[in-house]
Each structure stands twice: as C-alpha cells, then as structure tokens.
Design an enzyme around this catalytic site. Structure first.
Site, PDB file in Angstrom:
ATOM      1  CG  ASP A  68      36.897  47.307  46.651  1.00  0.00           C
ATOM      2  OD1 ASP A  68      37.897  46.865  46.201  1.00  0.00           O
ATOM      3  OD2 ASP A  68      35.720  47.357  46.158  1.00  0.00           O
ATOM      4  CB  VAL A  69      42.589  47.412  46.641  1.00  0.00           C
ATOM      5  CG1 VAL A  69      43.430  46.707  47.862  1.00  0.00           C
ATOM      6  CG2 VAL A  69      42.505  46.617  45.619  1.00  0.00           C
ATOM      7  CE1 TYR A 157      47.662  38.044  38.036  1.00  0.00           C
ATOM      8  CE2 TYR A 157      49.525  37.317  37.005  1.00  0.00           C
ATOM      9  CZ  TYR A 157      49.208  37.252  38.110  1.00  0.00           C
ATOM     10  OH  TYR A 157      49.368  36.865  39.243  1.00  0.00           O
ATOM     11  CE  LYS A 161      50.460  40.347  39.985  1.00  0.00           C
ATOM     12  NZ  LYS A 161      50.167  40.518  41.781  1.00  0.00           N
TER      13      LYS A 161
HETATM   14  N1  LIG Z   1      48.575  31.745  42.590  1.00  0.00           N
HETATM   15  C1  LIG Z   1      49.454  32.125  42.119  1.00  0.00           C
HETATM   16  O1  LIG Z   1      50.100  31.203  40.978  1.00  0.00           O
HETATM   17  C2  LIG Z   1      50.204  33.505  41.931  1.00  0.00           C
HETATM   18  C3  LIG Z   1      51.373  33.573  41.334  1.00  0.00           C
HETATM   19  C4  LIG Z   1      52.022  34.814  41.344  1.00  0.00           C
HETATM   20  C5  LIG Z   1      51.230  35.793  41.712  1.00  0.00           C
HETATM   21  N2  LIG Z   1      50.227  35.627  42.555  1.00  0.00           N
HETATM   22  C6  LIG Z   1      49.741  37.060  43.010  1.00  0.00           C
HETATM   23  O2  LIG Z   1      49.493  36.582  44.570  1.00  0.00           O
HETATM   24  C7  LIG Z   1      48.501  37.490  44.935  1.00  0.00           C
HETATM   25  C8  LIG Z   1      47.304  36.542  45.625  1.00  0.00           C
HETATM   26  O3  LIG Z   1      46.908  35.662  44.850  1.00  0.00           O
HETATM   27  P1  LIG Z   1      46.264  34.183  45.061  1.00  0.00           P
HETATM   28  O4  LIG Z   1      46.485  33.282  44.084  1.00  0.00           O
HETATM   29  O5  LIG Z   1      46.758  34.029  46.677  1.00  0.00           O
HETATM   30  O6  LIG Z   1      44.648  34.516  44.944  1.00  0.00           O
HETATM   31  P2  LIG Z   1      43.437  34.259  45.928  1.00  0.00           P
HETATM   32  O7  LIG Z   1      42.185  34.462  44.940  1.00  0.00           O
HETATM   33  O8  LIG Z   1      43.467  33.251  46.826  1.00  0.00           O
HETATM   34  O9  LIG Z   1      43.586  35.612  46.867  1.00  0.00           O
HETATM   35  C9  LIG Z   1      43.221  36.911  46.503  1.00  0.00           C
HETATM   36  C10 LIG Z   1      42.734  37.723  47.406  1.00  0.00           C
HETATM   37  O10 LIG Z   1      42.280  39.008  47.091  1.00  0.00           O
HETATM   38  C11 LIG Z   1      41.277  39.477  47.673  1.00  0.00           C
HETATM   39  N3  LIG Z   1      40.691  40.527  46.777  1.00  0.00           N
HETATM   40  C12 LIG Z   1      40.371  40.323  45.389  1.00  0.00           C
HETATM   41  N4  LIG Z   1      39.921  41.555  44.989  1.00  0.00           N
HETATM   42  C13 LIG Z   1      39.985  42.589  45.957  1.00  0.00           C
HETATM   43  C14 LIG Z   1      39.926  43.987  46.028  1.00  0.00           C
HETATM   44  N5  LIG Z   1      39.264  44.627  45.253  1.00  0.00           N
HETATM   45  N6  LIG Z   1      40.206  44.495  47.528  1.00  0.00           N
HETATM   46  C15 LIG Z   1      40.887  43.678  48.358  1.00  0.00           C
HETATM   47  N7  LIG Z   1      40.951  42.522  48.375  1.00  0.00           N
HETATM   48  C16 LIG Z   1      40.572  41.792  47.083  1.00  0.00           C
HETATM   49  C17 LIG Z   1      40.473  38.367  47.454  1.00  0.00           C
HETATM   50  O11 LIG Z   1      39.291  38.222  48.369  1.00  0.00           O
HETATM   51  C18 LIG Z   1      41.505  37.276  48.142  1.00  0.00           C
HETATM   52  O12 LIG Z   1      41.432  37.326  49.508  1.00  0.00           O
HETATM   53  C19 LIG Z   1      47.712  38.162  43.660  1.00  0.00           C
HETATM   54  O13 LIG Z   1      48.393  39.457  43.351  1.00  0.00           O
HETATM   55  C20 LIG Z   1      48.264  37.256  42.399  1.00  0.00           C
HETATM   56  O14 LIG Z   1      48.394  38.001  41.346  1.00  0.00           O
HETATM   57  C21 LIG Z   1      49.491  34.568  42.709  1.00  0.00           C
END
Ligand SMILES: NC(=O)c1ccc[n+]([C@@H]2O[C@H](COP(=O)([O-])OP(=O)(O)OC[C@H]3O[C@@H](n4cnc5c(N)ncnc54)[C@H](O)[C@@H]3O)[C@@H](O)[C@H]2O)c1
Length: 254
Positions: A68-69, A157, A161
């Site tokens: 858990d981060v 958010y 970022k």
């Molecule tokens: N999907 C998009 O359009 C998008 C665009 C730009 C950036 N991002 C970034 O990419 C990254 C991944 O997002 P995603 O879309 O794959 O989301 P997702 O929800 O599919 O994956 C997020 C992961 O983070 C884990 N997580 C959440 N809280 C946590 C914690 N406290 N400790 C450890 N793990 C934790 C979740 O269990 C999951 O495995 C994020 O940082 C998100 O902001 C996503």
C-alpha cells in the site's frame, strides 16, 4: 560494426507498483514477455496472486507481496522481500492510481488528501525507499498529461501529477548518475479506472475521439513500449524526462 544498447528489459528485475490492473498490469506483463523478472503488486493478495500467475505463465520469476503506497512500512517490506529474493532491483515502475471527481468549491478535503497521498506522496515514498536500495537502474513514474491541463472536476489529480513531474526531475538530478528517473504522461487510456467515464457512447468519449489527433483512446498495451524503452539501457542518457503518450492531445489546438 557499431553496437547500440538494445531496447529490452530482458534479465532486469522489475517492481511494478499498481501492477495488478490497468496500465501497471500491462507493463508488468509486457516486461515479463520481454524477459524481465517482475514483481507486480497492489493492496489485495487476490489481485497480486492473479497477476503473479499470469507472470509465471510468461516464464517470469516473481514473488507475491502486497503493498500500500500510503503505508511506508509496507513499501519497505516489499523492497526487503524483493531484494532478499532477487538481490537487487533494476527497474521500479510507479503506477498506483486513484482519483476523486468534484468541482473545486465542493471538493472534500479528505478526497484531496487521499488523492495526493496515493498519487504524489506514494511516489515520493516508493522512490525514496527503493532508490536507497538500488545499486543502479531506472525508475519510471506513470504521470499523466493531466499534469499540464485543467481537467474538469479533477483538480487533486492534476495537482498530484504536476507534483510527480517535479518530483521526477528533482529525483533524477539527485540520483544521477546511477539511477535514472523518468515519467510517462499517458493521455486517455481505457482501464478499470476510466472505463465508466470514457466508455463507448458517452459524450466525453465522443469529445476525446474528436479532439485527439489519433482519433481514439489508447489501449493499455500502447503504454508498454515507452516503459520498456525508459527501463532499458537504450535510454542510458535520458533522465528527468516526461514522455507524452497521448495520441497528440496535449500539443493539438484549433
Ligand atoms: N487510464 C488513464 O487514462 C490514465 C491516463 C494517464 C495516467 N494514468 C495513470 O496511470 C496509473 C494507472 O492507472 P490505471 O488507469 O491503470 O488505473 P487502475 O485502477 O486500472 O490501476 C491502478 C492500480 O493501482 C493500485 N492502487 C490503488 N491504490 C493503491 C495503493 N494505495 N497502494 C498500492 N496500489 C494501489 C490498484 O489496486 C490498481 O492495481 C495511475 O497513476 C493513473 O493516474 C491513467
């Protein structure tokens, strides 16, 4: 003949935090397919076990360890367990994610804290704990194009970022020359975090498709190549960089 460092992470021990879903899981599986040993982690043992099984099917060595981060001790435990098993960590990928949707004036302070704690302070914690133990290597932070944009109802958010990009540059300077630190700034990617918002038939999806030069949202696999590049020796002179993978969205205008 001149030889060039290859764009591969073969043989590199890689930890992907937030690696059991969405972009993080795609990166974990892509690294495994490329020959890396991968520890993919998040908070729930079931999710960790499920992704670990997929990693083993691809021939990667792995361990199952939750993290858990928001909790420094669990990051330290992940680091200790990984180093005990693999001796060293070559690549750390930070892809944990959460969001809160609200207008600025009605934003609950607890939501602000939660998003900043996972998306920014979480990256600070993991970079600090792992960099202290890595002899050399590469850290890849999954930022977002939202760092540079005023996204509707996504203030914490966007702020988090923007912080990740600043943290990436500062850490790159301090950890050089042994550890490179870079970020990837994806645009709109279809994942469990976004599928409700960007799903087929929504107005926001129509707007995204129209305003993105490449005309669509990305599949999560389309982020993997940039992570392999930044994790590989081919990026040996790249640090403190934010690599946009956004279909041209950020740089396009009327
Ligand atoms: N999907 C998009 O359009 C998008 C665009 C730009 C950036 N991002 C970034 O990419 C990254 C991944 O997002 P995603 O879309 O794959 O989301 P997702 O929800 O599919 O994956 C997020 C992961 O983070 C884990 N997580 C959440 N809280 C946590 C914690 N406290 N400790 C450890 N793990 C934790 C979740 O269990 C999951 O495995 C994020 O940082 C998100 O902001 C996503």
């Amino acid at each position: 003949m001149t030889t060039y460092p290859s764009v591969t992470v073969e043989g590199k021990t890689t930890v992907v935090i937030g690696g059991t879903s969405g972009i993080g899981e795609a990166i974990a599986l892509g690294f495994a397919d490329d020959g890396a040993d991968v520890v993919a982690t998040s908070r729930t043992p079931e999710a960790v076990a499920e992704t670990a099984e997929k990693l083993r099917e691809r021939g990667a060595r792995t361990i199952e360890q939750t993290c858990d981060v928001a909790d420094r001790s669990s990051i330290e435990e992940l680091c200790d367990t990984t180093v005990a098993e693999f001796d060293d960590v070559d690549v750390l990928v930070n892809s944990a994610g959460t969001a809160a949707r609200s207008t600025f004036l009605s934003l609950d302070e607890a939501d602000w804290e939660r998003v900043l704690d996972v998306q920014l302070t979480g990256v600070f914690r993991t970079c600090q704990v792992f960099a202290d133990r890595m002899d050399s290597g590469s850290i890849v932070n999954i930022s977002s194009m939202s760092a540079d944009l005023a996204r509707t109802r996504l203030m914490p958010y966007c702020a988090a970022k923007a912080g990740v990009n600043a943290l990436t540059r500062c850490a790159a300077k301090e950890l050089a020359p042994d550890i490179r630190v870079n970020a990837i700034a994806p645009g709109f990617v279809m994942t469990p975090l976004t599928q409700e918002t960007y799903g087929d038939g929504t107005q926001i999806r129509a707007d995204i498709d129209e305003r993105t030069p490449l005309g669509r949202v990305a599949d999560r696999e389309e982020i993997v190549g940039s992570a392999i590049y930044l994790g590989s020796d081919s990026a040996s002179f790249t640090t403190g960089e934010v690599l946009f993978v956004d279909g041209g969205f950020t740089q396009s205008a009327l």
